[in-house]
Scaffold this active site. Sequence first.
Site, mmCIF file in Angstrom:
data_model
loop_
_atom_site.group_PDB
_atom_site.id
_atom_site.type_symbol
_atom_site.label_atom_id
_atom_site.label_comp_id
_atom_site.label_asym_id
_atom_site.label_seq_id
_atom_site.Cartn_x
_atom_site.Cartn_y
_atom_site.Cartn_z
ATOM 1 N N CYS A 178 -16.927 -3.731 -3.916
ATOM 2 C CA CYS A 178 -16.055 -4.896 -3.822
ATOM 3 C C CYS A 178 -16.504 -5.732 -2.639
ATOM 4 O O CYS A 178 -17.444 -5.372 -1.948
ATOM 5 C CB CYS A 178 -14.591 -4.500 -3.724
ATOM 6 S SG CYS A 178 -14.113 -3.912 -2.118
ATOM 7 N N LEU A 203 -14.764 0.685 9.588
ATOM 8 C CA LEU A 203 -14.409 1.323 8.317
ATOM 9 C C LEU A 203 -15.171 0.776 7.123
ATOM 10 O O LEU A 203 -15.550 1.517 6.228
ATOM 11 C CB LEU A 203 -12.904 1.209 8.062
ATOM 12 C CG LEU A 203 -12.032 2.121 8.922
ATOM 13 C CD1 LEU A 203 -10.595 2.086 8.458
ATOM 14 C CD2 LEU A 203 -12.520 3.550 8.893
ATOM 15 N N PRO A 261 -17.037 3.905 -2.210
ATOM 16 C CA PRO A 261 -17.149 4.960 -3.222
ATOM 17 C C PRO A 261 -15.855 5.770 -3.340
ATOM 18 O O PRO A 261 -14.975 5.669 -2.487
ATOM 19 C CB PRO A 261 -18.268 5.847 -2.675
ATOM 20 C CG PRO A 261 -18.267 5.608 -1.208
ATOM 21 C CD PRO A 261 -17.762 4.213 -0.976
ATOM 22 N N VAL A 262 -15.759 6.569 -4.431
ATOM 23 C CA VAL A 262 -14.602 7.473 -4.582
ATOM 24 C C VAL A 262 -15.073 8.921 -4.651
ATOM 25 O O VAL A 262 -14.387 9.783 -5.183
ATOM 26 C CB VAL A 262 -13.738 7.118 -5.826
ATOM 27 C CG1 VAL A 262 -13.007 5.813 -5.631
ATOM 28 C CG2 VAL A 262 -14.578 7.090 -7.102
ATOM 29 N N ASP A 263 -16.270 9.173 -4.092
ATOM 30 C CA ASP A 263 -16.844 10.517 -4.171
ATOM 31 C C ASP A 263 -15.937 11.588 -3.561
ATOM 32 O O ASP A 263 -15.864 12.710 -4.051
ATOM 33 C CB ASP A 263 -18.228 10.529 -3.479
ATOM 34 C CG ASP A 263 -18.157 10.040 -2.038
ATOM 35 O OD1 ASP A 263 -17.479 9.023 -1.789
ATOM 36 O OD2 ASP A 263 -18.760 10.665 -1.150
ATOM 37 N N LEU A 264 -15.216 11.219 -2.502
ATOM 38 C CA LEU A 264 -14.376 12.228 -1.844
ATOM 39 C C LEU A 264 -13.179 12.609 -2.709
ATOM 40 O O LEU A 264 -12.747 13.758 -2.715
ATOM 41 C CB LEU A 264 -13.913 11.718 -0.467
ATOM 42 C CG LEU A 264 -15.042 11.369 0.517
ATOM 43 C CD1 LEU A 264 -14.482 10.776 1.804
ATOM 44 C CD2 LEU A 264 -15.880 12.605 0.841
ATOM 45 N N ASN A 295 0.807 -1.227 0.000
ATOM 46 C CA ASN A 295 0.000 0.000 0.000
ATOM 47 C C ASN A 295 0.839 1.276 0.000
ATOM 48 O O ASN A 295 0.292 2.368 -0.155
ATOM 49 C CB ASN A 295 -0.965 0.011 1.197
ATOM 50 C CG ASN A 295 -2.141 -0.920 0.969
ATOM 51 O OD1 ASN A 295 -2.275 -1.512 -0.105
ATOM 52 N ND2 ASN A 295 -2.989 -1.066 1.981
ATOM 53 N N ARG A 314 -8.954 -1.954 -7.347
ATOM 54 C CA ARG A 314 -9.554 -0.640 -7.103
ATOM 55 C C ARG A 314 -8.514 0.459 -6.960
ATOM 56 O O ARG A 314 -8.769 1.615 -7.300
ATOM 57 C CB ARG A 314 -10.361 -0.676 -5.799
ATOM 58 C CG ARG A 314 -11.541 -1.587 -5.814
ATOM 59 C CD ARG A 314 -12.210 -1.512 -4.462
ATOM 60 N NE ARG A 314 -12.383 -0.109 -4.084
ATOM 61 C CZ ARG A 314 -13.373 0.655 -4.504
ATOM 62 N NH1 ARG A 314 -14.312 0.156 -5.265
ATOM 63 N NH2 ARG A 314 -13.445 1.912 -4.126
HETATM 64 C C1 UD1 Z 1 -6.885 1.953 1.838
HETATM 65 C C2 UD1 Z 1 -6.042 0.696 1.760
HETATM 66 C C3 UD1 Z 1 -6.830 -0.492 2.321
HETATM 67 C C4 UD1 Z 1 -7.329 -0.172 3.728
HETATM 68 C C5 UD1 Z 1 -8.067 1.163 3.769
HETATM 69 C C6 UD1 Z 1 -8.412 1.609 5.184
HETATM 70 C C7 UD1 Z 1 -4.651 1.057 -0.177
HETATM 71 C C8 UD1 Z 1 -4.343 0.725 -1.591
HETATM 72 N N1 UD1 Z 1 -5.712 0.456 0.365
HETATM 73 O O1 UD1 Z 1 -8.052 1.756 1.024
HETATM 74 O O2 UD1 Z 1 -5.966 -1.631 2.351
HETATM 75 O O3 UD1 Z 1 -8.193 -1.194 4.171
HETATM 76 O O4 UD1 Z 1 -7.254 2.207 3.188
HETATM 77 O O5 UD1 Z 1 -7.275 1.713 5.956
HETATM 78 O O6 UD1 Z 1 -3.935 1.819 0.453
HETATM 79 N N2 UD1 Z 1 -14.781 6.503 1.549
HETATM 80 C C9 UD1 Z 1 -15.842 7.204 1.036
HETATM 81 N N3 UD1 Z 1 -15.643 7.973 -0.086
HETATM 82 C C10 UD1 Z 1 -14.425 8.056 -0.708
HETATM 83 C C11 UD1 Z 1 -13.342 7.339 -0.175
HETATM 84 C C12 UD1 Z 1 -13.544 6.574 0.968
HETATM 85 O O7 UD1 Z 1 -16.950 7.144 1.565
HETATM 86 O O8 UD1 Z 1 -14.314 8.777 -1.713
HETATM 87 C C13 UD1 Z 1 -14.964 5.660 2.758
HETATM 88 C C14 UD1 Z 1 -14.754 4.166 2.478
HETATM 89 O O9 UD1 Z 1 -15.889 3.545 1.956
HETATM 90 C C15 UD1 Z 1 -14.371 3.659 3.850
HETATM 91 C C16 UD1 Z 1 -13.571 4.844 4.447
HETATM 92 O O10 UD1 Z 1 -13.943 5.979 3.685
HETATM 93 O O11 UD1 Z 1 -15.505 3.453 4.645
HETATM 94 C C17 UD1 Z 1 -12.073 4.680 4.391
HETATM 95 O O12 UD1 Z 1 -11.687 4.249 3.108
HETATM 96 P P1 UD1 Z 1 -10.303 4.637 2.426
HETATM 97 O O13 UD1 Z 1 -9.333 5.086 3.461
HETATM 98 O O14 UD1 Z 1 -10.555 5.544 1.285
HETATM 99 O O15 UD1 Z 1 -9.828 3.232 1.851
HETATM 100 P P2 UD1 Z 1 -8.936 3.004 0.600
HETATM 101 O O16 UD1 Z 1 -8.064 4.188 0.407
HETATM 102 O O17 UD1 Z 1 -9.781 2.538 -0.540
#
Ligand code: UD1
Length: 423
Positions: free
Chosen positions: A117, A330, A123-126, A24, A93
Amino acid sequence: MKYLNITQLTKPLSGTISISGAKNAALPLLAATILGKNEINISNIPMVADIKTLLKLLEMLGAKYSISENSVVINPLSISKTIATYDIVKTMRASILVLGPLLARFGHCEVSLPGGCAIGQRPVDLHLKALEQMGAIIEIRAGYIHARTEGPLKGAKIVFDKVTVTGTENIVMAAALADGETTIINAAKEPEVVQLCEVLSASGVKIKGIGTDKLKITGTNRELIKIEDFEIIPDRIEAGTYLCAGAITNSKVTIKKVMPKHLEAILYKLEEMGFGIEQTKSSVTILPATKVKPVNIITTEYPGFPTDMQAQFMALALIANGTSIIDERLFENRFMHVSELLRMGADIHLNGSIATINGGKELYGADVMATDLRASSALVLAGLIASGETNVHRIYHLDRGYEDLEGKLNALGANIQRYDEKA
Ligand code: UD1
């Protein structure tokens, strides 16, 4: 397709294993090479499937690279394409990590929208909202994120509603080539985010607040940066997984080439459960417990307990004398391993985000299915102590993030074999 066959241990594990580089950390850093104007040598890269997927994506974009053992030499100058296709993004992803740097460098790109997944909606909205605040025009069409800018991205004040690891990384990379200063409030503080910031900072990007939840990045106004060679930090989740292997088999196991500081929350929980921990600057040894105590865990952002260690600790809680509680905060669906552990005789009850694990029940070897990366390793851990033989199927999930897991565990005395699935 392959599966792992695990035979119950007859004696404790023993010995020392080396921890690989962090997947990561390597993923965002490989994506960050898009911002570079020179050939970059990256060492201590774990050769796992996710890394190969991102290298393939960078190659499709036009980058040139060569691999020797755990090093990659990559030249991003020849990148000319700006489309990350569905074929690649659907397998990983984290491909979304090319969005920020591609947009910052070229002013336009198309990235397939990652779907849900196994562990939740994700989501990637943020990511998108923050890029819009930096002046990007974003449209979602036919499953793709179409992003463009008029001129360079503009520095902006971003306040993340939730702490997002890849979201923070995407915006840090985008901000590195933006015009002006970007402030990220509520930034992720994970060691992998810190290394990305440190590498960019060593390459001339001005970043203040590294390691805190408030980052200030001064962009180069689209001038590509000269990225210095660097080495990927050790994988704290791989390290934690092998510590759990030592713990669940009540063995003395040493992991080396680690940064114990990154493991604090994990070590704290292992000690609470009664295991001994010895540390040096770059190694950790786990010692057997006289009595394994139950544990309460809430997954949260770094420096709290990582969600990526939740499944492995659930396997470990199966040997505790009493009832453990795990609250997964999370990801809404990160309990897919529970039904597989139940097939092995575990006593686990789920209620929303909370799992109650009644330890001390006898575990039986069974055919079980890996459902996501970390769930897979939890099943392997349970297989080490379950009577008879356990077959873990669909281990392509495991291969996404663990480098030679069975080789490393077998070197400690485990008996794990990899076989082809029968047609
Ligand atoms: C990264 C890690 C993953 C780890 C996760 C949490 C990588 C490649 N992957 O995933 O192994 O389990 O951090 O430590 O580094 N969220 C939203 N909107 C967004 C982005 C996130 O609602 O645009 C939410 C997610 O659904 C989740 C939370 O925020 O509930 C945290 O997710 P996030 O930290 O973004 O996880 P990843 O970056 O995908």
